[in-house]
Enzyme design. Structure first.
Site, PDB file in Angstrom:
ATOM      1  N   GLU A  12       0.802  -1.218   0.000  1.00 34.13           N
ATOM      2  CA  GLU A  12       0.000   0.000   0.000  1.00 34.13           C
ATOM      3  C   GLU A  12       0.835   1.269   0.000  1.00 34.13           C
ATOM      4  O   GLU A  12       0.328   2.344  -0.338  1.00 34.13           O
ATOM      5  CB  GLU A  12      -0.944  -0.023   1.203  1.00 34.13           C
ATOM      6  N   GLU A 173      -7.640  -1.439  10.158  1.00 36.39           N
ATOM      7  CA  GLU A 173      -6.736  -0.507  10.834  1.00 36.39           C
ATOM      8  C   GLU A 173      -7.303   0.884  11.102  1.00 36.39           C
ATOM      9  O   GLU A 173      -6.922   1.545  12.073  1.00 36.39           O
ATOM     10  CB  GLU A 173      -5.432  -0.330  10.013  1.00 36.39           C
ATOM     11  N   ASP A 196     -12.340  -5.397  -2.827  1.00 34.15           N
ATOM     12  CA  ASP A 196     -13.164  -6.600  -2.846  1.00 34.15           C
ATOM     13  C   ASP A 196     -14.532  -6.249  -2.287  1.00 34.15           C
ATOM     14  O   ASP A 196     -14.754  -5.142  -1.802  1.00 34.15           O
ATOM     15  CB  ASP A 196     -12.513  -7.724  -2.033  1.00 34.15           C
TER      16      ASP A 196
END
Length: 230
Positions: A12, A173, A196
């Site tokens: 990321e 997170e 997703d």
């Protein structure tokens, strides 16, 4: 100005490191932090590793050790809102911890005594995110993000989180980062690219879309930096 840029996984933040090319790597607290500069801004980039504890530790370190004055969290999430599709971008207006449960004592799901169910993001940073997304021709939607130490790939659990928290996306997170920033009075913004559908196919589609979704988030981060340096 010192700005922290944070993700959960190395993938990321990879697009950002590739963009800056030159950076200093600092090892601290069993993790790596990357210091870079960008047109007068001091940047500290990090990936926390997955989960709320790691994210809290990393966010606290970015603020307390490295002196971050603002924090931008970028990454991927699973869609709860059926209108969100793979590749869509969402910026959080509020975040909640969907796996906190002391309802046995009469409290709502997500509530911790002396706290609250939802933590609000910084309105100014959210407005900047909208501005740069529009300039880039990107669709950016606002919504509630629900965080928990679970990779959601079950339709029943997905619907429970959505209905309980009115959440639009879920990840592992963001809300813990929000709690840290709120407690330490550091403006923050959390946005995610949908990777997703948080359903039975999530495990199949996640790896396929992780890289492209992270790239979309990184583009928004870089454009926000251009605004913040002014």
């Amino acid at each position: 100005m010192k700005i922290a840029i944070m993700g959960a996984m190395y993938e990321e933040i990879t697009p950002l490191l590739e963009f800056f090319k030159t950076y200093e790597t600092i090892e601290y607290a069993n993790n790596r932090y990357y210091k870079a500069s960008y047109q007068g801004l001091e940047l500290i980039i990090a990936y926390s590793k997955i989960g709320k504890v790691n994210a809290s530790l990393t966010a606290s370190t970015l603020i307390e050790k490295f002196g971050a004055e603002k924090l931008l969290f970028s990454g991927v999430a699973g869609a709860l809102n059926p209108t969100l599709k793979v590749g869509d971008l969402i910026v959080a207006t509020r975040l909640a911890q969907h796996d906190v449960d002391i309802s046995a004592f009469g409290h709502p799901f997500g509530y911790i005594p002396e706290g609250c169910v939802y933590v609000q993001t910084d309105e100014t940073l959210v407005q900047i995110a909208h501005k740069v997304a529009k300039a880039q021709g990107l669709k950016l939607v606002e919504g509630i993000i629900a965080t928990g130490d679970q990779f959601i790939c079950d339709s029943t659990k997905k619907e429970w989180i959505r209905s309980t928290f009115q959440a639009d996306a879920t990840e592992m997170e963001g809300a813990s980062v929000a709690v840290v920033c709120d407690a330490l009075h550091v403006p923050f913004c959390v946005f995610r690219a949908i990777s997703d559908a948080a359903d039975m196919d999530a495990g199949f589609s996640f790896d396929e879309f992780l890289v492209s979704s992270a790239q979309e988030s990184a583009k928004l981060i870089l454009a926000m930096l251009d605004e913040l340096k002014r």
